[in-house]
Design a protein around this motif. Sequence first.
Motif, PDB file in Angstrom:
ATOM      1  N   UNK A 195       1.256  12.794 -59.771  1.00  0.00           N
ATOM      2  CA  UNK A 195       0.923  13.895 -58.871  1.00  0.00           C
ATOM      3  C   UNK A 195       1.503  13.582 -57.483  1.00  0.00           C
ATOM      4  N   UNK A 196       2.000  14.597 -56.757  1.00  0.00           N
ATOM      5  CA  UNK A 196       2.567  14.340 -55.421  1.00  0.00           C
ATOM      6  C   UNK A 196       1.619  13.610 -54.489  1.00  0.00           C
ATOM      7  N   UNK A 197       0.309  13.806 -54.680  1.00  0.00           N
ATOM      8  CA  UNK A 197      -0.686  13.147 -53.820  1.00  0.00           C
ATOM      9  C   UNK A 197      -1.387  11.985 -54.526  1.00  0.00           C
ATOM     10  N   UNK A 198      -0.742  11.428 -55.537  1.00  0.00           N
ATOM     11  CA  UNK A 198      -1.361  10.342 -56.296  1.00  0.00           C
ATOM     12  C   UNK A 198      -1.592   9.118 -55.408  1.00  0.00           C
ATOM     13  N   UNK A 199      -2.532   8.268 -55.843  1.00  0.00           N
ATOM     14  CA  UNK A 199      -2.828   7.021 -55.133  1.00  0.00           C
ATOM     15  C   UNK A 199      -2.690   5.856 -56.103  1.00  0.00           C
TER      16      UNK A 199
END
Length: 296
Positions: free
Chosen positions: A207-211
């Motif tokens: 996901x573009x905002x993955x951590x």
Amino acid sequence: MGDGHTPGRSRQEDVLENEWETHRPAVFGVAYRLLGTLADAEDVTQDVWLRAAGADLSKVTDLRAWLVTVAARRSYDILRSARLRRETYVGPWLPEPLLTGPDASEPVLVDESVSSAMLLIMEELSPPERVAFVLHDVFGLQFARIAEVLDVAVPSARQLASRARRRVAKAKESAPQAPKAERERVLATFRAAYESGDLAGLVRLLHPDAVYVTDGGGKIAAARKAIHGGERIAEVMVRVGRQQRPDAIDLIEVGGELALVFRRDGGVYSIDTLQVTDGLITAYRRVLNPEKLAHV
């Protein structure tokens, strides 16, 4: 009984010999859910056994509830001091992986509450909230027993559980977990992309905002802060994959969910758990601390 023991003592011996192994998973299970480490959970389990061996159990009507209550009380004491240990831990802290598949060495009551994601959610609760939630919502104990563990009034114990339940539900709603089949597909696709060093393939899965969180505990090289952003995470993974090329990447069941185990030089290098939502990896958690992998 014809063996020279008092009725109470004979009852106790029968209980410990015949019923301890039945209830041991619950004792270990409550301790692990509250503490997130196998060593502490094992210590609590041993403490409960010693407490049971020295107690008069002849008047105990619900042995499971009694044992779980004792385990929770001891875990609560450790949990409060554990908060101080977390503050001095080197880098991010992740729960110690608990094997729950066919080869698991420690049987446990397996449900969502032993997953890495859930344990991290509970890590955000206060110690009293965590105890109330685990004892009531997972183990079904009455609030009167929970109030005794926490040394609060029954209405307060009920409020703690309710507040914890709302916080857990909110956290789960913000990051819903994918069904098992979807997780299996994503893990298999990820493994193939990682093994081949396919940067574009990894970017498509993240996901573009993955951590990305790594737990080395200061024992091994690991990022001491979370890494954010799908592209950046993919770049880091490709670089690490080239530098620390695994001999094998296998699927393993951890906390009731499929995870990845990376093997190098005849041993386990890391255990990775993934949060998958809508077909994309939203959180990637890698346990590298060798002390947390020694039991695998």
